[in-house]
Design a protein around this motif. Structure first.
Motif, PDB file in Angstrom:
ATOM      1  N   ARG A 155     -60.316  13.808  17.234  1.00 27.78           N
ATOM      2  CA  ARG A 155     -60.101  13.759  18.584  1.00 27.78           C
ATOM      3  C   ARG A 155     -60.719  14.923  19.412  1.00 27.78           C
ATOM      4  NH1 ARG A 155     -53.691  12.413  18.669  1.00 27.78           N
ATOM      5  NH2 ARG A 155     -53.675  10.411  17.575  1.00 27.78           N
ATOM      6  N   PHE A 156     -61.067  14.791  20.705  1.00 23.63           N
ATOM      7  CA  PHE A 156     -61.711  15.761  21.310  1.00 23.63           C
ATOM      8  C   PHE A 156     -60.817  16.784  21.562  1.00 23.63           C
ATOM      9  CE2 PHE A 156     -64.988  12.327  23.168  1.00 23.63           C
ATOM     10  CZ  PHE A 156     -65.666  12.837  21.893  1.00 23.63           C
ATOM     11  N   ILE A 157     -61.291  18.346  21.976  1.00 23.45           N
ATOM     12  CA  ILE A 157     -60.649  19.397  22.156  1.00 23.45           C
ATOM     13  C   ILE A 157     -60.546  19.188  23.445  1.00 23.45           C
ATOM     14  CG2 ILE A 157     -60.770  21.703  21.952  1.00 23.45           C
ATOM     15  CD1 ILE A 157     -62.176  21.609  19.321  1.00 23.45           C
ATOM     16  N   PRO A 158     -59.237  19.665  24.198  1.00 29.59           N
ATOM     17  CA  PRO A 158     -59.168  19.678  25.507  1.00 29.59           C
ATOM     18  C   PRO A 158     -60.084  20.952  26.107  1.00 29.59           C
ATOM     19  CG  PRO A 158     -56.954  19.509  24.622  1.00 29.59           C
ATOM     20  CD  PRO A 158     -58.129  19.731  23.448  1.00 29.59           C
ATOM     21  N   GLY A 159     -60.671  20.545  27.415  1.00 34.16           N
ATOM     22  CA  GLY A 159     -61.538  21.591  27.804  1.00 34.16           C
ATOM     23  C   GLY A 159     -62.934  21.506  27.283  1.00 34.16           C
ATOM     24  N   ARG A 160     -63.245  20.871  26.453  1.00 29.14           N
ATOM     25  CA  ARG A 160     -64.425  21.250  25.558  1.00 29.14           C
ATOM     26  C   ARG A 160     -65.805  20.821  26.676  1.00 29.14           C
ATOM     27  NH1 ARG A 160     -66.848  16.297  24.238  1.00 29.14           N
ATOM     28  NH2 ARG A 160     -67.857  16.567  22.331  1.00 29.14           N
ATOM     29  N   VAL A 161     -66.811  21.396  26.435  1.00 25.43           N
ATOM     30  CA  VAL A 161     -68.281  21.041  27.237  1.00 25.43           C
ATOM     31  C   VAL A 161     -69.007  20.315  26.220  1.00 25.43           C
ATOM     32  CG1 VAL A 161     -69.907  21.924  28.514  1.00 25.43           C
ATOM     33  CG2 VAL A 161     -67.694  23.010  28.977  1.00 25.43           C
ATOM     34  N   GLY A 162     -69.386  18.921  26.539  1.00 26.80           N
ATOM     35  CA  GLY A 162     -70.294  18.156  25.680  1.00 26.80           C
ATOM     36  C   GLY A 162     -71.742  18.824  25.551  1.00 26.80           C
ATOM     37  N   ILE A 163     -72.401  18.329  24.388  1.00 27.32           N
ATOM     38  CA  ILE A 163     -73.882  18.992  24.169  1.00 27.32           C
ATOM     39  C   ILE A 163     -74.731  18.319  25.105  1.00 27.32           C
ATOM     40  CG2 ILE A 163     -74.374  16.770  22.760  1.00 27.32           C
ATOM     41  CD1 ILE A 163     -75.459  18.936  20.953  1.00 27.32           C
ATOM     42  N   GLU A 164     -74.486  17.231  26.008  1.00 27.31           N
ATOM     43  CA  GLU A 164     -75.154  16.595  26.899  1.00 27.31           C
ATOM     44  C   GLU A 164     -75.530  17.648  27.961  1.00 27.31           C
ATOM     45  OE1 GLU A 164     -71.028  15.387  27.979  1.00 27.31           O
ATOM     46  OE2 GLU A 164     -72.421  15.427  26.117  1.00 27.31           O
ATOM     47  N   THR A 165     -74.699  18.628  28.210  1.00 26.11           N
ATOM     48  CA  THR A 165     -74.794  19.647  29.253  1.00 26.11           C
ATOM     49  C   THR A 165     -75.510  20.718  28.827  1.00 26.11           C
ATOM     50  OG1 THR A 165     -72.741  20.523  29.074  1.00 26.11           O
ATOM     51  CG2 THR A 165     -72.828  18.546  30.561  1.00 26.11           C
ATOM     52  N   ARG A 166     -76.049  20.803  27.464  1.00 25.55           N
ATOM     53  CA  ARG A 166     -76.490  21.963  26.830  1.00 25.55           C
ATOM     54  C   ARG A 166     -77.959  22.329  27.593  1.00 25.55           C
ATOM     55  NH1 ARG A 166     -77.300  22.411  20.533  1.00 25.55           N
ATOM     56  NH2 ARG A 166     -78.752  20.956  21.166  1.00 25.55           N
ATOM     57  N   PRO A 167     -78.541  23.401  27.682  1.00 22.05           N
ATOM     58  CA  PRO A 167     -79.950  23.545  28.123  1.00 22.05           C
ATOM     59  C   PRO A 167     -80.643  23.063  27.421  1.00 22.05           C
ATOM     60  CG  PRO A 167     -78.413  25.638  28.299  1.00 22.05           C
ATOM     61  CD  PRO A 167     -77.757  24.755  27.587  1.00 22.05           C
ATOM     62  N   GLU A 168     -81.858  22.357  27.700  1.00 24.50           N
ATOM     63  CA  GLU A 168     -82.975  21.747  27.051  1.00 24.50           C
ATOM     64  C   GLU A 168     -83.477  22.498  26.208  1.00 24.50           C
ATOM     65  OE1 GLU A 168     -84.585  18.383  25.648  1.00 24.50           O
ATOM     66  OE2 GLU A 168     -83.176  18.561  27.047  1.00 24.50           O
ATOM     67  N   VAL A 169     -83.708  23.936  26.493  1.00 26.47           N
ATOM     68  CA  VAL A 169     -84.219  25.074  25.819  1.00 26.47           C
ATOM     69  C   VAL A 169     -83.762  25.087  24.310  1.00 26.47           C
ATOM     70  CG1 VAL A 169     -83.083  26.837  26.542  1.00 26.47           C
ATOM     71  CG2 VAL A 169     -85.206  27.254  25.639  1.00 26.47           C
ATOM     72  N   VAL A 170     -82.508  24.930  24.255  1.00 23.53           N
ATOM     73  CA  VAL A 170     -81.856  24.936  22.944  1.00 23.53           C
ATOM     74  C   VAL A 170     -82.337  23.673  22.117  1.00 23.53           C
ATOM     75  CG1 VAL A 170     -79.750  24.943  21.845  1.00 23.53           C
ATOM     76  CG2 VAL A 170     -79.948  25.886  24.069  1.00 23.53           C
ATOM     77  N   ALA A 171     -82.308  22.523  22.579  1.00 25.76           N
ATOM     78  CA  ALA A 171     -82.887  21.595  21.649  1.00 25.76           C
ATOM     79  C   ALA A 171     -84.175  21.586  21.346  1.00 25.76           C
ATOM     80  CB  ALA A 171     -82.748  20.161  22.533  1.00 25.76           C
ATOM     81  N   GLU A 172     -85.025  22.422  22.170  1.00 23.29           N
ATOM     82  CA  GLU A 172     -86.610  22.624  21.791  1.00 23.29           C
ATOM     83  C   GLU A 172     -86.615  24.005  20.858  1.00 23.29           C
ATOM     84  OE1 GLU A 172     -87.967  23.253  25.697  1.00 23.29           O
ATOM     85  OE2 GLU A 172     -88.026  20.954  26.182  1.00 23.29           O
ATOM     86  N   ARG A 173     -85.483  24.441  20.466  1.00 22.27           N
ATOM     87  CA  ARG A 173     -85.613  25.818  19.686  1.00 22.27           C
ATOM     88  C   ARG A 173     -86.692  26.682  20.361  1.00 22.27           C
ATOM     89  NH1 ARG A 173     -82.899  24.268  15.038  1.00 22.27           N
ATOM     90  NH2 ARG A 173     -82.977  21.982  14.568  1.00 22.27           N
ATOM     91  N   GLY A 174     -86.759  27.008  21.547  1.00 26.19           N
ATOM     92  CA  GLY A 174     -87.633  27.649  22.330  1.00 26.19           C
ATOM     93  C   GLY A 174     -87.502  29.047  22.355  1.00 26.19           C
ATOM     94  N   ARG A 175     -86.171  29.474  21.893  1.00 25.70           N
ATOM     95  CA  ARG A 175     -85.887  30.959  21.990  1.00 25.70           C
ATOM     96  C   ARG A 175     -84.891  31.205  20.781  1.00 25.70           C
ATOM     97  NH1 ARG A 175     -81.512  30.347  27.109  1.00 25.70           N
ATOM     98  NH2 ARG A 175     -79.688  29.427  25.970  1.00 25.70           N
ATOM     99  N   TYR A 176     -84.638  32.678  20.654  1.00 21.56           N
ATOM    100  CA  TYR A 176     -83.548  33.002  19.757  1.00 21.56           C
ATOM    101  C   TYR A 176     -82.370  33.209  20.249  1.00 21.56           C
ATOM    102  CZ  TYR A 176     -87.695  34.077  16.855  1.00 21.56           C
ATOM    103  OH  TYR A 176     -88.984  33.952  15.992  1.00 21.56           O
ATOM    104  N   GLY A 177     -81.330  32.851  19.670  1.00 22.60           N
ATOM    105  CA  GLY A 177     -80.060  33.197  19.985  1.00 22.60           C
ATOM    106  C   GLY A 177     -79.075  32.007  20.331  1.00 22.60           C
ATOM    107  N   ASP A 178     -79.677  30.867  19.894  1.00 18.83           N
ATOM    108  CA  ASP A 178     -78.866  29.618  20.086  1.00 18.83           C
ATOM    109  C   ASP A 178     -78.259  29.293  18.541  1.00 18.83           C
ATOM    110  OD1 ASP A 178     -79.288  28.974  22.817  1.00 18.83           O
ATOM    111  OD2 ASP A 178     -81.607  28.633  22.255  1.00 18.83           O
ATOM    112  N   TRP A 179     -77.029  29.300  18.359  1.00 21.29           N
ATOM    113  CA  TRP A 179     -76.510  29.270  17.004  1.00 21.29           C
ATOM    114  C   TRP A 179     -75.764  27.849  16.883  1.00 21.29           C
ATOM    115  CZ3 TRP A 179     -76.616  33.192  13.697  1.00 21.29           C
ATOM    116  CH2 TRP A 179     -77.343  34.404  14.091  1.00 21.29           C
ATOM    117  N   GLU A 180     -75.470  27.440  15.512  1.00 23.59           N
ATOM    118  CA  GLU A 180     -74.512  26.431  15.304  1.00 23.59           C
ATOM    119  C   GLU A 180     -73.501  26.959  14.272  1.00 23.59           C
ATOM    120  OE1 GLU A 180     -76.927  23.204  13.875  1.00 23.59           O
ATOM    121  OE2 GLU A 180     -78.180  23.178  15.630  1.00 23.59           O
TER     122      GLU A 180
END
Length: 331
Positions: A155-180
């Protein structure tokens, strides 16, 4: 004359002409072949005892067996190559990494070449003969197994922010500092290992947790991220587990912006899923994590961070992070 394999008809003719005591040159002339081709065929498939007869009916079956037999044994005749592979396998290096590192470490030695598929064949053959090299593969399988895909709905966590709103630079691995981040679970009631993977460098941080409570996860994660240099704490991508329900506290304590992956979409956290698989090699399912010490975990983390990765051009996560900004971001 272009080279082609001898056909069943060619062997039929050779067997009859050989019995009739024709010379190799005459047999070759009648078949339109070179006499050395006939000589090699008789040496390869001819009788191994005095007075034996080259007979096509029995030869064809052996020819088919040999045709489908891997020629990887030829590489085993070069001791330095065999020793290198054996050493790296016992250091838990994947076959694909070994194959590529050979090219970079021995760029001018063609004898130090092998495919990762051949290494897998050696390992599986070793397992058939009672060896233990397969225990150094991540999955420890004695033979190939079919892949299975599975997922677990939450079940989804209340108040969660979905990955669809995550900055594109994260998906491109264009910088350091994006974690999983995620948890690797031990035997029921024995706790878990919290894993944090930096997407660009694949650098791993991990810690032992006594339980799966959200408060416990935050108590471990917040100091870990606070200890990092400035500039490498931008975002954190999680799954929808209850252990991440206190993500607002996590954001407040670390400055990270937390995003949640879609359900049934483990591929959206591929780096973390991969690193969890590596940890399972050292801490298999059903293991009692209460018997795992922080020192033992730290040793495994160091080993993984110094393990060459294909996605990094066969460099290690530690090397990549050390090289970033001339070492300014090294941990």
């Amino acid at each position: 004359m272009p080279y082609t394999h001898l056909t069943p008809r060619d062997r039929y003719v050779i067997s009859h002409l050989k019995v009739a005591k024709f010379s190799l040159r005459e047999i070759a002339r009648r078949l339109g072949r070179h006499h050395t081709t006939i000589s090699r065929e008789l040496k390869r498939n001819g009788p191994t005892y005095p007075g034996g007869v080259y007979w096509y009916y029995f030869i064809e079956r052996q020819v088919e067996i040999n045709r489908h037999r891997a020629r990887s044994y030829r590489r085993q005749s070069h001791p330095p190559l065999v020793q290198y592979i054996d050493t790296k396998l016992r250091e838990d290096w994947p076959p694909e990494v070994i194959a590529q590192r050979l090219r970079s470490e021995f760029p001018h030695d063609e004898r130090m070449r092998i495919s990762h598929e051949t290494i897998y064949r050696w390992v599986f053959l070793d397992a058939e003969q009672g060896g233990n090299l397969h225990r150094h593969l991540r999955r420890r399988h004695k033979c190939r197994r079919r892949q299975k895909r599975y997922g677990a709905g939450r079940r989804f966590i209340p108040g969660r922010v979905g990955i669809e709103t995550r900055p594109e630079v994260v998906a491109e691995r264009g910088r350091y500092g994006d974690w999983e981040a995620d948890l690797v679970l031990g035997r029921r009631g024995s706790g878990a290992i919290a894993t944090h993977i930096e997407r660009k460098s694949r650098y791993l941080m991990a810690s032992l947790l006594p339980d799966r409570k959200a408060e416990t996860f935050n108590a471990s994660a917040i100091p870990a991220y606070q200890s990092l240099p400035q500039g490498i704490c931008h975002t954190l991508t999680l799954d929808n587990g209850k252990e991440f329900s206190r993500f607002k506290d996590l954001e407040a304590g670390t400055g990270l912006k937390v995003f949640f992956a879609d359900a049934y979409s483990a591929w959206q956290r591929g780096a973390n899923e991969n690193i969890n698989g590596l940890l399972r090699f050292y801490f298999p399912k059903g293991m009692n994590f209460k018997r795992v010490s922080e020192k033992a975990l730290a040793k495994v983390i160091q080993k993984i961070n110094n393990r060459p990765r294909k996605c990094l051009g066969y460099r290690t996560p530690q090397e990549v992070l050390d090289e970033a900004s001339d070492g300014a971001l090294a941990i």
